[in-house]
Design a protein around this motif. Sequence first.
Motif, short mmCIF file in Angstrom:
data_model
loop_
_atom_site.label_atom_id
_atom_site.label_comp_id
_atom_site.label_asym_id
_atom_site.label_seq_id
_atom_site.Cartn_x
_atom_site.Cartn_y
_atom_site.Cartn_z
N LEU A 135 -40.06 9.05 -44.29
CA LEU A 135 -41.12 9.51 -45.17
C LEU A 135 -40.57 10.02 -46.49
O LEU A 135 -41.17 9.84 -47.55
N TYR A 136 -39.38 10.67 -46.43
CA TYR A 136 -38.78 11.23 -47.65
C TYR A 136 -38.29 10.12 -48.57
O TYR A 136 -38.54 10.15 -49.78
N ILE A 137 -37.54 9.15 -48.02
CA ILE A 137 -36.96 8.09 -48.86
C ILE A 137 -37.92 6.92 -49.05
O ILE A 137 -37.63 5.99 -49.81
N ASN A 138 -39.04 6.95 -48.31
CA ASN A 138 -40.08 5.92 -48.42
C ASN A 138 -39.55 4.52 -48.11
O ASN A 138 -39.83 3.55 -48.81
N LYS A 139 -38.77 4.44 -47.02
CA LYS A 139 -38.37 3.13 -46.52
C LYS A 139 -37.92 3.28 -45.07
O LYS A 139 -37.67 4.39 -44.58
N ALA A 140 -37.84 2.14 -44.39
CA ALA A 140 -37.50 2.15 -42.97
C ALA A 140 -36.05 2.60 -42.77
O ALA A 140 -35.17 2.31 -43.59
N ILE A 141 -35.82 3.33 -41.66
CA ILE A 141 -34.47 3.81 -41.36
C ILE A 141 -34.32 3.98 -39.85
O ILE A 141 -35.29 4.25 -39.14
N GLN A 142 -33.08 3.79 -39.40
CA GLN A 142 -32.75 4.02 -37.99
C GLN A 142 -31.74 5.16 -37.90
O GLN A 142 -30.78 5.21 -38.67
N THR A 143 -32.01 6.11 -37.00
CA THR A 143 -31.07 7.21 -36.77
C THR A 143 -30.57 7.13 -35.34
O THR A 143 -31.36 6.94 -34.40
#
Length: 642
Positions: A135-143
């Motif tokens: 939500l912060y960087i406005n793109k998909a991410i995997q942690t």
Amino acid sequence: MEEYKKFIEKSWKKFIETGDIDNGVRTEIAESWKRCKSYGVDPINKNVRPKYSVDADHKTYENEELISVARPIMENVYNIVRGSEFAIILTDKDGYIIEVIGDEDMLKKMDDLNFVKGELWTEKAVGTNAIGTALYINKAIQTIGADHYSITQHSWTCSASPIHDEEGNIIGCINMSGNYYNAHSHTLGIVTAAAHSIQKQLALTIANNLMNVTFNSTCEGMIALDEKLDIKKVNGKALEILNISFEDILNINIKETLRNVSFDKIITLDYKVYNNVECDFYIKNNRVRCIINAVPMKVNEKFVGVVITFRKTQDVHKLVSKVVGYKASYNFDDIITKNSKMKDMIEFAKKASKSDCNILIEGESGTGKELISQSIHNYSDRSSGPFVAINCASIPRELVESELFGYEKGAFTGASKEGHPGKFEIADEGTIFLDEIGELPLDMQTKLLRVLDNNKITRVGGTYEKQLNVRVIVATNRDLKEEIKKKNFRKDLYYRLSVMNIKTIPLNDRKEDIEILVKYFLKKLDIKNGQVGKKVSTYYINKLKEHNWSGNVRELRNVVERDYYLSDISLDLSNYIDEESFSGNDVEKAKINVVPMKSIEKEIIENALKKYNGNIVKTSQVLNIGRSTLYRKIKKYNIIVK
């Protein structure tokens, strides 16, 4: 993947202890750790407490549309990973969890972690995590594992993608979480695809909702047919117009219901389109006359259905009445008088207006019969309906019937191919005023009598009787009883029309009204011409009272208007009373110099041209004559235009 897990765990520990970040840490994760540290998030706190809990039901209600669209897609994704210790989570745009689907064991672990509905999962609330960071960087991410800032989440792997509306604004986030040893890059692809599916479905839903709102809020009835001409969709207005239930309309045969429409031509290669055609709906032994449009729908040149839109004919007539000016402008307050008989007449007319009886207004020309009829209409319960006035003497004899009652297509040579409504149809739900009723031909008197008896009309060339709701007011300057004796007027029609009989008062019988009428006319003329109160002498008023007004108020108004334009502001109107206004004796008594009309006309034109600096257009407007006429008179009198 195992090497990365070991590396990131070592790098996380180093950052927590020293604040230094190894070069191999992904930029998105490194930047997120820094933000979390600045937020003061505790990375070691193993006893997670719900710092930012909200009412889950309230959040569900706020995001009802997003949940309704996303849940089926979440279920499809879950069916792919069912049994593999994964859960699918949906959040709103702020990061609050609003929907969760997963294996029972996984849901229990999520409950222990406060990874449940109503909890906030932003970076500021719980540290680096797929939802908050996405939500912060406005793109998909995997942690994965130690990518998470809080050690309580190191046993998890999460893949999240923000969800956008059509303008690109974030409206939510979809996330897939599981045990970190099940981490796989494919999960990020699945989540990203799911987010795109939600976005497309949401856009489609919004478009469909907009279409449905438009479909149901339009003032026209709408029916959608499929390729077999079965009704598939119908709006509320259509049900209202046709007075039928939704269940019943789905079972009707459209070909039998709309018999005037050739559906065979619509569905063939001709693709016939009907625009603004008057047709009848046959519904449960009732006949509803409407103006329809029927348009075929095509996909790749293949017929897929028909859209029919329609309005009640009488509603269209009401709209036409407003556009073309079928309305009454005058009220009883516009009748200027201080005569007691006139006041009694007005009170009687007010009482008559509250009934639906036919009204006969008798009186000399110029006594305001139409003014009274308009006042009656505006004082009645029909004031919101049309007021249609027609002069029976002005219609050619051969056109009277079609003008009053309308005609069907092909009724006679030159008839409109769509047919045409008559004045009675246009006046439906309102009032029709038939002036100079004594001029109506005898054969039409018979047909009018029939209309008055059953309130139905039949168009010329038609066979269908249409029920109307029209108030009839008629007027005449003839003595209809004398016309009956002469066999020029039907006796039965006279008594049918004169249920309420109003007799106007001649101006000669109410000369006390002359002064207030003159002042009223002058005020209107001042406003029209932008003048400041021209004066009128008592002498002028007295001379007007001495005159025999055969033309009544209309004649008085014309005399005042003419004298108004002959006078200056500094002169009173008494200087301009001439032989055209009064008899020779009156002129002699008034001791007025009689001058030729040509001289007066020339002087009027010269004065007007001078006043308006030679402006032909303005001068012709003020003198109420055409420009060509003005040019002709300028040439006739050798007037020099400066």
